[in-house]
Write a protein that holds these residues in place. Structure first.
Motif, PDB file in Angstrom:
ATOM      1  N   SER A  55      44.932  33.144  41.964  1.00  0.00           N
ATOM      2  CA  SER A  55      45.589  32.722  43.389  1.00  0.00           C
ATOM      3  C   SER A  55      44.498  32.178  44.351  1.00  0.00           C
ATOM      4  CB  SER A  55      46.687  33.679  44.010  1.00  0.00           C
ATOM      5  OG  SER A  55      47.672  33.896  43.349  1.00  0.00           O
ATOM      6  N   ALA A  89      49.449  28.863  44.307  1.00  0.00           N
ATOM      7  CA  ALA A  89      49.736  29.591  45.425  1.00  0.00           C
ATOM      8  C   ALA A  89      49.254  28.905  46.614  1.00  0.00           C
ATOM      9  CB  ALA A  89      48.958  30.878  45.001  1.00  0.00           C
ATOM     10  N   LYS A 158      53.314  31.982  49.420  1.00  0.00           N
ATOM     11  CA  LYS A 158      52.006  31.557  48.677  1.00  0.00           C
ATOM     12  C   LYS A 158      50.948  32.126  49.347  1.00  0.00           C
ATOM     13  CE  LYS A 158      53.501  26.908  47.206  1.00  0.00           C
ATOM     14  NZ  LYS A 158      54.193  25.719  47.766  1.00  0.00           N
ATOM     15  N   THR A 162      48.458  34.731  47.463  1.00  0.00           N
ATOM     16  CA  THR A 162      46.807  34.639  47.555  1.00  0.00           C
ATOM     17  C   THR A 162      46.272  35.731  48.407  1.00  0.00           C
ATOM     18  OG1 THR A 162      47.159  32.114  47.530  1.00  0.00           O
ATOM     19  CG2 THR A 162      45.027  33.041  48.461  1.00  0.00           C
TER      20      THR A 162
END
Ligand SMILES: Cc1cc2nc3c(=O)[nH]c(=O)nc-3n(C[C@H](O)[C@H](O)[C@H](O)COP(=O)(O)O)c2cc1C
Ligand code: SF4
Ligand code: SF4
Length: 246
Positions: A55, A89, A158, A162
């Motif tokens: 990610s 992500a 997202k 990450t």
């Protein structure tokens, strides 16, 4: 100007296609000396094309984006296209923070997953289907870039993904678990394909000469004899590289 990083060829393919569609030139980050970059103002657009890792960004892309010379050379319109097996992500936002700018445009392209160190890559028939969809997506992205479209993928979920996942990359990207079997034919491709120059052939067999690498999987996925393994899991898994499909 397009800067790309790629292990098994997906992102290189995407960068070359975007270069073709936009008339811009693509440069391989692994082979570039940031000190020798063209001057700012020579280019209207700067694109970054790379795979998502946990990610987040491949280590080499992170280092490249931090270079002052790279930041000085950015064009008026800066975009990134991230290839992924499922989701990029918020890797685009990580890139923007490293460059210290807002990206004008960002997109993800789902391509075959290459992370054989953890999963079995998809079979060639499925990989071809995924690549055909990716091709159509890249056509749309190329048009958006030419039109100067502005698009952000900002999304809280997202960012959480990450933030949670990306620290694992640096913890896991060791080389200690790589090994080579008797199937090795001493062709030297693993040495030639490693973007970090980690592999050296000694007495005809690859040796991983640094403690950490990009974990790009080029060596293990592109070995023509399937002689490279990583820990115990990879012997039973398939391999994926766009070069073996096309
Ligand atoms: C170390 C590593 C981590 C990865 N992490 C992710 C991930 O978090 N999410 C995802 O969708 N794909 C992930 N992938 C899959 C790649 O991003 C995807 O296959 C990419 O298109 C490979 O690009 P390349 O062929 O240019 O190297 C990962 C692959 C590797 C090697
Ligand atoms: S690519 Fe495979 S066969 Fe060729 S030298 Fe490396 S391990 Fe041996
Ligand atoms: S050693 Fe293998 S996985 Fe690591 S950077 Fe080189 S080619 Fe990629």
């Amino acid at each position: 100007m397009i800067f790309y990083f790629s292990g098994t060829g997906n992102s290189r393919y995407a960068a070359m296609k975007l270069a073709h569609l936009t008339g811009d030139r693509a440069y391989d980050i692994a082979k570039l000396d940031p000190g020798a970059l063209p001057n700012v103002g020579d280019f209207n657009r700067t694109g970054f094309v790379f795979p998502v890792y946990f990610s987040g960004l491949p280590a080499m892309v992170r280092e490249f984006a931090r270079e002052p010379r790279v930041q000085e050379a950015l064009g008026n319109y800066v975009y990134c296209v991230i290839t992924c097996g499922a989701s990029a992500a918020a890797a685009d936002e990580k890139l923007a923070r490293l460059l210290d700018i807002e990206l004008d445009f960002s997109a993800q392209v789902v391509m075959p997953d290459n992370y054989v160190l953890m999963y079995d890559p998809c079979d060639p028939a499925q990989a071809r289907k995924t690549l055909a969809q990716a091709d159509r997506m890249l056509d749309r992205i190329g048009k958006d870039i030419l039109d100067g479209t502005e698009r952000s993928r900002k999304n809280l979920l997202k960012n959480v993904m990450t933030a949670v996942m990306s620290p694992f990359y640096d913890l896991l990207r060791g080389t200690k678990k790589f090994s080579v079997t008797d199937a090795c034919v001493s062709c030297g491709q693993c040495e030639a394909n490693c973007p970090q120059g980690v592999i050296r052939l000694r007495d005809g067999l690859p040796v991983w000469t640094q403690r950490k690498c990009q974990h790009c999987t080029a060596c293990i996925n592109r070995c023509p004899a399937q002689a490279i393994q990583y820990g115990k899991g990879t012997a039973a898994r398939g391999r994926y590289s766009i070069y073996n499909l096309k």
